[in-house]
Design a protein around this motif. Structure first.
Motif, PDB file in Angstrom:
ATOM      1  N   UNK A  95       0.817  -1.198   0.000  1.00 16.64           N
ATOM      2  CA  UNK A  95       0.000   0.000   0.000  1.00 16.64           C
ATOM      3  C   UNK A  95       0.860   1.261   0.000  1.00 16.64           C
ATOM      4  N   UNK A  96       2.075   1.154   0.540  1.00 14.52           N
ATOM      5  CA  UNK A  96       2.991   2.289   0.559  1.00 14.52           C
ATOM      6  C   UNK A  96       3.351   2.795  -0.832  1.00 14.52           C
ATOM      7  N   UNK A  97       3.278   1.913  -1.841  1.00 11.21           N
ATOM      8  CA  UNK A  97       3.620   2.315  -3.216  1.00 11.21           C
ATOM      9  C   UNK A  97       2.420   2.911  -3.956  1.00 11.21           C
ATOM     10  N   UNK A  98       1.325   3.038  -3.252  1.00 14.39           N
ATOM     11  CA  UNK A  98       0.116   3.555  -3.896  1.00 14.39           C
ATOM     12  C   UNK A  98      -0.918   2.460  -4.024  1.00 14.39           C
ATOM     13  N   UNK A  99      -2.194   2.855  -3.981  1.00 13.10           N
ATOM     14  CA  UNK A  99      -3.242   1.867  -3.933  1.00 13.10           C
ATOM     15  C   UNK A  99      -3.294   0.998  -5.185  1.00 13.10           C
ATOM     16  N   UNK A 100      -3.136   1.626  -6.341  1.00 15.51           N
ATOM     17  CA  UNK A 100      -3.312   0.857  -7.574  1.00 15.51           C
ATOM     18  C   UNK A 100      -2.242  -0.204  -7.742  1.00 15.51           C
ATOM     19  N   UNK A 101      -1.006   0.182  -7.363  1.00 12.01           N
ATOM     20  CA  UNK A 101       0.073  -0.812  -7.433  1.00 12.01           C
ATOM     21  C   UNK A 101      -0.210  -1.955  -6.460  1.00 12.01           C
ATOM     22  N   UNK A 102      -0.663  -1.592  -5.251  1.00 12.18           N
ATOM     23  CA  UNK A 102      -0.975  -2.620  -4.254  1.00 12.18           C
ATOM     24  C   UNK A 102      -2.076  -3.554  -4.756  1.00 12.18           C
ATOM     25  N   UNK A 103      -3.101  -2.965  -5.388  1.00 11.93           N
ATOM     26  CA  UNK A 103      -4.193  -3.774  -5.946  1.00 11.93           C
ATOM     27  C   UNK A 103      -3.665  -4.747  -6.987  1.00 11.93           C
ATOM     28  N   UNK A 104      -2.818  -4.214  -7.856  1.00 13.94           N
ATOM     29  CA  UNK A 104      -2.265  -5.030  -8.940  1.00 13.94           C
ATOM     30  C   UNK A 104      -1.471  -6.201  -8.374  1.00 13.94           C
ATOM     31  N   UNK A 105      -0.625  -5.901  -7.371  1.00 11.37           N
ATOM     32  CA  UNK A 105       0.196  -6.959  -6.775  1.00 11.37           C
ATOM     33  C   UNK A 105      -0.694  -8.026  -6.127  1.00 11.37           C
ATOM     34  N   UNK A 106      -1.753  -7.564  -5.432  1.00  7.97           N
ATOM     35  CA  UNK A 106      -2.646  -8.504  -4.762  1.00  7.97           C
ATOM     36  C   UNK A 106      -3.305  -9.451  -5.764  1.00  7.97           C
ATOM     37  N   UNK A 107      -3.776  -8.878  -6.876  1.00  6.23           N
ATOM     38  CA  UNK A 107      -4.435  -9.723  -7.881  1.00  6.23           C
ATOM     39  C   UNK A 107      -3.426 -10.642  -8.563  1.00  6.23           C
ATOM     40  N   UNK A 108      -2.206 -10.122  -8.802  1.00  7.83           N
ATOM     41  CA  UNK A 108      -1.165 -10.975  -9.386  1.00  7.83           C
ATOM     42  C   UNK A 108      -0.863 -12.162  -8.473  1.00  7.83           C
ATOM     43  N   UNK A 109      -0.911 -11.919  -7.159  1.00  3.29           N
ATOM     44  CA  UNK A 109      -0.711 -13.015  -6.212  1.00  3.29           C
ATOM     45  C   UNK A 109      -1.749 -14.111  -6.426  1.00  3.29           C
ATOM     46  N   UNK A 110      -3.007 -13.699  -6.592  1.00  4.40           N
ATOM     47  CA  UNK A 110      -4.073 -14.677  -6.842  1.00  4.40           C
ATOM     48  C   UNK A 110      -3.860 -15.411  -8.148  1.00  4.40           C
ATOM     49  N   UNK A 111      -3.406 -14.690  -9.173  1.00  2.00           N
ATOM     50  CA  UNK A 111      -3.154 -15.311 -10.478  1.00  2.00           C
ATOM     51  C   UNK A 111      -2.030 -16.345 -10.349  1.00  2.00           C
ATOM     52  N   UNK A 112      -0.993 -15.985  -9.556  1.00  2.24           N
ATOM     53  CA  UNK A 112       0.135 -16.910  -9.382  1.00  2.24           C
ATOM     54  C   UNK A 112      -0.344 -18.220  -8.741  1.00  2.24           C
ATOM     55  N   UNK A 113      -1.190 -18.100  -7.720  1.00  3.99           N
ATOM     56  CA  UNK A 113      -1.735 -19.316  -7.094  1.00  3.99           C
ATOM     57  C   UNK A 113      -2.535 -20.106  -8.129  1.00  3.99           C
TER      58      UNK A 113
END
Lengths: 321, 532
Positions: A95-113
């Motif tokens: 979240x420190x890098x900005x909300x949109x980046x955090x959102x993207x990383x979170x969804x990428x995590x789900x995609x990786x799983x």
């Protein structure tokens, strides 16, 4: 050969009733619960209450959409709850890098799983229930390694995503409805959707017809992972806190219930998005009804179990036809 | 206890051990067995043969207590019996070795051998030392040297089969039933198996031997019973029955019968291009195919003949990429195709109509429309979105052209008749515009009218310039429908019939030929159909 001499008239009638019940029973259930509550539950018929119910059902529904795809491919995804936890951990870390980046990383995590699930299933031939169980355990573990304890999320944009609305309709509900429409479109109108149904119905036939079975299966679990991650993000926004210990616990069961109650057969080959939406709403209403009438939470689980058994019974009777 | 060389009492050669009389068995819509008399005698190896649906499996299942007889009775050891369960039959002394090994893969070889009757030491614990020693001895007796402590699944299929055999013969069996025991064995293992069978015979055990390999039957069996359509069509000493007669009995076609033309809907010969549209070279799959080569020219129908288990379906699957070959090449219209990949074969223009239409062909829950469009879907889509209008056009065209009878394009395929399901599958492939069609039993299990229609369609397709490979157990269909017939036996091509040599007579002779007499009867003719 079927014996038509005895009850030759009633059998087809019974079949038709069962078929209607399986296809539309869930909608009927929702209607009945609504009417019962309107009649007997005080303060049920209020905008505030509907808003609460809708916001609560949104994450379950989003997870159930992905689950419907997995079940339609004759599989299942048990890792969805852990993916929600993983996404909330990633979200608050980035979240420190900005909300949109955090959102993207979170969804990428789900995609990786999802990729991991899909690869285990499609390339190594692990049973879906086993593969996703492995990721269910590993995902929750990873989420806790990344974020060992509850952490408040103090981001104004996130907060407004969780509690804001457009023309009185909460963002959460709008997003859930949009995703449901998108998944329904994917199932009905895309090559991927058609191939998914064929693979779920008869894998050997799909293979001999030259379908890209592996690619489709991986995509199924990627969709499920991504949707679960989105649900995790939205749940975090609503709670304004990241809690990887408890977020998404037993979510896989709620999602499977919504899908099965909605008329998607566990044997694959069919995906009912409208039914899944109604299934999620049904479970939500059932829970709300019991809570509002001061019954202990354990009753909710028993009621859920009864609904699942009824749904599976209807499906089985039909499968016997 | 587990010695295989010791004798189990004085062999009483010739007396009936297990027999059935007037046996009948029906399933919904099928008369599987009808008035079957069968006798297995002590010290005799009895071959039980027949093509698909002849009733062999049903008979074996009645003998081993899996099914109960509908009519007639089973006599064992002189008295009428009724085995309620397979276990009861086993305890009575009837051992069965199935095609698929039915042992516990994760347990050790020795544990498997002694499952349920482990040698016990003091305190009732398993005496592992004794068990391992006796297991080792028993397997050595069969010519198998393995570490009996290893889990069974680490053994090759052949060795596993030997373990099953050792188990069967060590439980004091009086009848041993073997269902295609050699289908996954190496030649060396087959030789060992035959030695064991002869030893069993010497001990006065009745052996019932099911196989499709004629050479084996003549090598190891004394008596033969031929089943066809649930009835016994012949029983007697195998030495008195020549191979050709045996084949004709199995297939139900008489030698020297005047061939009645026009019973099938095939028009006869086609004008084939001289150019090969498909060349398969030296296709080899372990235990299944042994260097099969064949060529199909555009516009001709090539038949693939042979008995059940001769490798016909496997050849088609290997060409279509559904069975990865260990060696061999497939070239379509001059371009090599990657083997072992169905999508690659389909892209190259090779389409397979599989033998098991219900399990591997149709997608039963989807509509006629979706089934027809299934393979062609990527071509009927744009950016991953399905072009519904184009699909409607394609589906409409093929439903009309192939005269598919359904309540509409949205009816589920699972609800259609067999013939219409087959047409839907043909439509699925024709929508791909293929160069080669591989048809595995295209008319099996469909009614007479639909059969004629499908045969006519095959003809039309060849006339339109497709290369067609036709597999059929129906000799008449094969002979009348094909321009050439490639004959397979035990996974290898034994002969190719061309021109005037494409007759049922010649086909049966080719199938029945002994290994030494093979490949000398081919009639050289000019390539391509040159009649009419």
């Amino acid at each position: 050969m079927t014996d038509l001499s005895l009850g030759g008239r009633t059998r087809p009638d019974r079949d038709r009733v069962l078929r209607l019940l399986q296809d539309y029973g869930v909608h009927l259930g929702v209607a009945v619960l609504l009417l019962v509550n309107i009649a007997f539950t005080p303060h049920f018929l209020s905008a505030e209450n509907f808003r609460t119910q809708a916001v609560q059902v949104a994450p379950v529904l989003i997870v159930a959409l992905g689950m419907a795809l997995a079940i339609g491919s004759e599989g299942v995804d048990l890792s969805v709850g852990s993916v929600m936890a993983l996404s909330t951990s990633l979200l608050s870390l980035y979240l420190g890098y900005g909300m949109w980046i955090a959102l993207l990383v979170a969804v990428l995590g789900g995609i990786a799983v999802g990729v991991a699930n899909g690869a285990l299933i499609a390339y190594i031939g692990v049973q879906p229930i086993v593969a996703t169980l492995a990721l269910m355990v590993a995902g929750r573990g990873l989420a806790l390694v990344l974020l060992p304890q509850l952490k408040d999320v103090r981001d104004p944009t996130m907060a407004s995503l969780g509690s804001g609305d457009l023309l009185g309709i909460p963002y959460l509900v709008l997003i859930a409805v949009a995703l449901a429409l998108l998944v329904a479109f994917v199932v009905r109108r895309t090559t991927f959707g058609r191939q998914l149904l064929a693979i779920g119905d008869s894998r050997p036939a799909a293979r001999l017809a030259g379908l890209p079975v592996r690619r489709v299966l991986i995509l199924v679990y990627v969709c499920s992972g991504a949707l679960a991650a989105i649900a995790g993000v939205l749940a975090t926004a609503r709670l304004t806190a990241s809690d990887p210990t408890s977020l998404g616990n037993l979510m896989e069961l709620s999602a499977i219930t919504a899908v099965v109650v909605g008329g998607t057969p566990l044997s694959g080959g069919r995906v009912r998005i409208g039914g899944t939406v109604a299934g999620a709403v049904l479970i939500q209403l059932l829970t709300a009804t019991l809570i509002k009438h001061d019954l202990p939470p354990s009753w909710t689980q028993i009621a859920q179990a009864v609904v699942i058994i009824l749904a599976v019974y209807a499906a089985r009777e039909r499968g016997r036809r | 206890m587990l010695s295989v060389t010791g004798s189990a009492g004085p062999p009483v050669t010739g007396s009936a051990v297990l027999s059935v009389a007037g046996l009948g068995k029906s399933f919904p819509g099928v008369r599987a067995l009808d008035g079957v008399d069968f006798t297995a005698r002590a010290g005799e190896v009895h071959a039980l043969i027949g093509e698909n649906g002849a009733g062999k499996s049903t008979l074996i299942k009645v003998l081993t207590g899996v099914y109960q007889p509908g009519e007639g009775e089973v006599t064992y050891d002189g008295s009428a019996v009724r085995f309620a369960t397979p276990l009861a039959a086993q305890h009575a002394g009837i051992s069965t070795i199935y095609q698929e090994v039915n042992l516990v893969p994760l347990m050790s070889v020795a544990r498997n051998l002694f499952l349920g009757r482990e040698p016990r030491g003091r305190l009732g614990l398993i005496d592992f030392r004794r068990m391992h020693r006796e297991a080792d001895e028993a397997l050595r007796g069969l010519g198998v040297r393995v570490d009996v402590r290893r889990p069974l699944r680490e053994l090759g299929v052949g060795a596993q089969q030997m373990v099953a055999l050792a188990r069967a013969v060590s439980v004091d069996a009086r009848v041993v039933i073997m269902d295609e025991p050699t289908s996954s064995l190496e030649p060396r293992e087959v030789a060992t198996l035959f030695e064991v069978i002869r030893m069993l015979r010497g001990r006065g055990i009745a052996v019932i031997y099911v196989s499709h390999r004629l050479d084996e039957l003549y090598e190891v069996c004394d008596t033969v019973t031929v089943l066809r359509d649930g009835k016994v069509v012949h029983t007697g000493p195998i030495a008195e029955l020549d191979r050709l007669r045996l084949v004709s009995l199995m297939l139900g076609r008489d030698i020297g019968d005047v061939r009645e033309e026009g019973l099938t809907k095939f028009s006869g010969r086609h004008d084939a291009d001289s150019q090969a549209v498909l060349e398969a070279t030296e296709l080899t799959v372990r235990h299944q195919l042994d260097g099969v080569s064949l060529t199909i020219r555009a516009g001709e129908v090539v038949g693939l003949g042979g008995l059940l288990g001769s490798g016909r379906s496997e050849t088609a699957k290997a060409i279509a990429g559904a069975l990865p070959p260990d060696a061999g090449r497939v070239v379509v219209a001059g371009v090599p195709v990657r083997t072992g990949s169905t999508p690659a074969a389909i892209r190259a223009g090779v389409s397979l109509l599989p033998e098991d239409r219900k399990a591997e062909g149709i997608v039963p829950g989807l509509s006629v429309r979706e089934n027809i469009a299934l393979a062609a879907l990527p071509g009927l889509s744009r950016f991953g979105l399905v072009d519904e209008a184009r699909i409607d056009r394609v589906v409409d065209t093929f439903m009309k052209r192939l005269r598919i009878k359904a309540s509409g394009p949205h009816q589920k395929v699972g609800e259609l008749s067999g013939g219409n399901q087959q047409k839907v599958l043909l439509a699925r492939w024709l929508a791909m515009n293929p160069k080669v069609l591989l048809l595995d039993e295209p008319t099996r299990g469909i009614d007479v009218g639909a059969k004629a229609e499908v045969q006519k369609l095959i003809d039309e397709l060849a006339e339109d310039g497709l290369g067609v490979l036709l597999i059929s157990s129906d000799m008449e269909e094969l002979v009348e429908g094909s321009d050439r017939v490639v004959v397979l036996k035990d996974g290898a091509v034994v002969e190719e019939l061309t021109g005037d040599a494409v007759t049922e007579d010649r086909l049966m002779r080719a199938i029945a030929a002994t290994p030494a007499a093979r490949a000398t009867t081919a009639v050289p003719t000019a390539p391509g159909g040159d009649d009419d």
